[in-house]
Design a protein around this motif. Structure first.
Motif, mmCIF file in Angstrom:
data_model
loop_
_atom_site.group_PDB
_atom_site.id
_atom_site.type_symbol
_atom_site.label_atom_id
_atom_site.label_comp_id
_atom_site.label_asym_id
_atom_site.label_seq_id
_atom_site.Cartn_x
_atom_site.Cartn_y
_atom_site.Cartn_z
ATOM 1 N N LEU A 175 0.452 -1.209 -0.131
ATOM 2 C CA LEU A 175 -0.324 -0.224 -0.037
ATOM 3 C C LEU A 175 0.847 1.554 -0.252
ATOM 4 N N HIS A 176 0.791 2.002 -0.894
ATOM 5 C CA HIS A 176 1.418 3.083 -0.850
ATOM 6 C C HIS A 176 0.353 5.023 -0.465
ATOM 7 N N GLY A 177 0.857 5.173 -0.084
ATOM 8 C CA GLY A 177 -0.100 6.135 0.576
ATOM 9 C C GLY A 177 -1.186 6.605 1.313
ATOM 10 N N GLY A 178 -2.083 7.620 1.211
ATOM 11 C CA GLY A 178 -3.026 7.181 1.419
ATOM 12 C C GLY A 178 -3.680 6.093 2.464
ATOM 13 N N ARG A 179 -5.488 5.613 2.262
ATOM 14 C CA ARG A 179 -6.078 5.001 3.338
ATOM 15 C C ARG A 179 -6.527 3.679 2.813
ATOM 16 N N ALA A 180 -6.928 2.818 3.356
ATOM 17 C CA ALA A 180 -7.321 1.536 2.367
ATOM 18 C C ALA A 180 -7.787 0.428 3.726
ATOM 19 N N ARG A 181 -9.143 0.140 2.664
ATOM 20 C CA ARG A 181 -9.593 -0.838 3.610
ATOM 21 C C ARG A 181 -9.612 -2.466 3.241
ATOM 22 N N PHE A 182 -9.086 -3.144 3.960
ATOM 23 C CA PHE A 182 -9.418 -4.815 3.499
ATOM 24 C C PHE A 182 -10.597 -5.822 3.825
ATOM 25 N N ASP A 183 -11.217 -6.557 2.772
ATOM 26 C CA ASP A 183 -12.005 -7.225 2.878
ATOM 27 C C ASP A 183 -11.499 -8.698 2.460
ATOM 28 N N VAL A 184 -10.915 -9.291 3.875
ATOM 29 C CA VAL A 184 -9.966 -10.149 3.391
ATOM 30 C C VAL A 184 -11.083 -11.917 3.341
ATOM 31 N N ALA A 185 -10.474 -12.447 1.527
ATOM 32 C CA ALA A 185 -10.958 -14.093 1.752
ATOM 33 C C ALA A 185 -10.621 -14.621 2.192
ATOM 34 N N HIS A 186 -10.679 -16.055 2.737
ATOM 35 C CA HIS A 186 -10.002 -16.842 3.832
ATOM 36 C C HIS A 186 -9.805 -17.527 2.563
ATOM 37 N N ASP A 187 -8.113 -17.895 3.098
ATOM 38 C CA ASP A 187 -7.496 -18.677 2.532
ATOM 39 C C ASP A 187 -6.133 -19.070 3.546
ATOM 40 N N SER A 188 -5.935 -19.988 4.086
ATOM 41 C CA SER A 188 -5.692 -20.817 5.279
ATOM 42 C C SER A 188 -3.871 -20.949 4.584
ATOM 43 N N ALA A 189 -4.297 -21.368 3.456
ATOM 44 C CA ALA A 189 -2.610 -21.531 2.581
ATOM 45 C C ALA A 189 -2.319 -20.544 2.282
ATOM 46 N N ARG A 190 -2.832 -19.369 1.746
ATOM 47 C CA ARG A 190 -2.033 -18.275 1.635
ATOM 48 C C ARG A 190 -2.380 -17.280 2.109
ATOM 49 N N PRO A 191 -1.417 -16.538 3.319
ATOM 50 C CA PRO A 191 -1.679 -15.953 4.460
ATOM 51 C C PRO A 191 -2.654 -14.581 3.363
ATOM 52 N N PHE A 192 -3.093 -13.703 4.086
ATOM 53 C CA PHE A 192 -2.647 -11.821 3.110
ATOM 54 C C PHE A 192 -2.061 -11.212 3.806
ATOM 55 N N ILE A 193 -1.267 -10.441 3.576
ATOM 56 C CA ILE A 193 0.196 -9.630 4.421
ATOM 57 C C ILE A 193 -0.165 -8.284 3.679
ATOM 58 N N VAL A 194 -0.866 -7.076 4.119
ATOM 59 C CA VAL A 194 0.112 -5.894 3.421
ATOM 60 C C VAL A 194 0.889 -5.798 3.926
ATOM 61 N N VAL A 195 1.658 -4.345 3.723
ATOM 62 C CA VAL A 195 2.935 -3.489 3.581
ATOM 63 C C VAL A 195 2.660 -2.513 3.383
ATOM 64 N N ALA A 196 3.148 -1.803 4.215
ATOM 65 C CA ALA A 196 2.710 -0.381 4.126
ATOM 66 C C ALA A 196 3.910 0.966 4.927
#
Length: 306
Positions: A140-161
């Motif tokens: 994520l570059h600048g600003g704000r964001a809301r993440f509604d993450v789909a479940h996937d236990s095999a692939r974690p969801f990572i946000v780098v800001a």
């Protein structure tokens, strides 16, 4: 290039920028005129396509279109290139199967990722997905964001800001990257907030917020949370999204639903930005873009083949 096509191309770029209230009113009047809705839908799609390309690809495509058509698509590509030069941060993704999503200083936009997750970009934010077989990583570059993450236990969801990393499996959270100390607020589920490159982490429960500085993440007292609790935007940005999915989103917030006369229409791909709160206008826009007919009934709006 016909005048209506030129006007449509200009409106497509202007409405993706920072339109004023006067711009919006003028656009509504122009859009309501016969033939303008279809021209705008075509221009909006062309601008969207142009912005997924690098400057070199845009220039190459523009030269090709200028030689082959001598008009409309060359003008749209040129306008899109100017828009990029004026400040739209659009880049190519690092992996060919995960196209980048981005938003400049415009109205909040909701985008759907390949895994079914959605990202709501606000305050000039833009995001860079880097999906692999083992993880789903978003920068994520600048600003704000809301993440509604789909479940996937095999692939974690990572946000780098900035210096922060937020890890989730299936949840809803917000990231504010407008300062050097990114902030994270958990809405639903569970996330782990980390100072990148270290083992310093905090785990959040719904309603909690954290701030990540050079010394590590820390919880922010609830009464002084700097992140506003805004509801997700009602603007939907579709990139090849099935027509059925667009209609489903609209029917959740409209009392009079949109129906399809033929179930086969459900799979038609749709690209563009849509306000799903106005069902009647959405139906007209979809009809113009897809060559369909919109019939306004007392209990529903029906889309059918012409």
């Amino acid at each position: 290039m016909r005048s209506v096509e030129r006007e449509a191309a200009e409106w497509a770029v202007r409405m993706r920028g920072t339109p004023s209230e006067a711009d919006r009113e003028a656009f509504e009047q122009w859009y309501a005129k016969p033939g303008n809705a279809e021209a705008f839908a075509m221009s909006e799609d062309d601008v969207a396509v142009a912005r997924t390309a690098s400057r070199a690809r845009i220039d190459a495509k523009a030269r090709t279109e200028r030689r082959s058509t001598g008009g409309f698509r060359w003008a749209v590509a040129t306008i899109a290139a100017v828009g990029i030069a004026l400040g739209f941060a659009w880049h190519m993704a690092r992996q060919s199967d995960t196209p980048q999503i981005a938003a400049g200083p415009m109205l909040p936009g909701q985008l759907r990722l390949a895994d079914g997750s959605t990202v709501t970009l606000m305050d000039g934010a833009w995001a860079e997905p880097q999906f692999s077989e083992t993880e789903r990583r978003i920068r994520l570059h600048g600003g704000r964001a809301r993440f509604d993450v789909a479940h996937d236990s095999a692939r974690p969801f990572i946000v780098v800001a900035g210096i922060s990393e937020t890890k989730a499996l299936g949840t809803v959270f917000e990231v504010d990257a407008r300062s050097n100390a990114p902030k994270v607020k958990l809405v639903r589920g569970s996330v782990e907030v980390r100072l990148g490159g270290t083992a310093k982490t905090v785990r959040l429960v719904p309603g909690e917020s954290a701030e990540v500085s050079e010394s590590g993440p820390r919880l922010i007292p609830a009464m002084t949370s700097p992140l506003p609790t805004a509801e997700p935007t009602t603007m939907l940005a579709a990139d090849g999204l099935p027509l059925g999915a667009v209609i489903e989103a609209a029917n959740k917030v409209n009392s009079r639903p949109i129906r399809l006369a033929d179930p086969a229409l459900t799979s038609l791909p749709v690209t563009g930005r849509f306000d799903v709160t106005n069902g009647a206008r959405l139906a007209r826009k979809l009809a113009a873009a897809l060559g369909l007919q919109a019939t306004d009934g007392s209990d529903a709006i029906t889309l059918s083949k012409k």
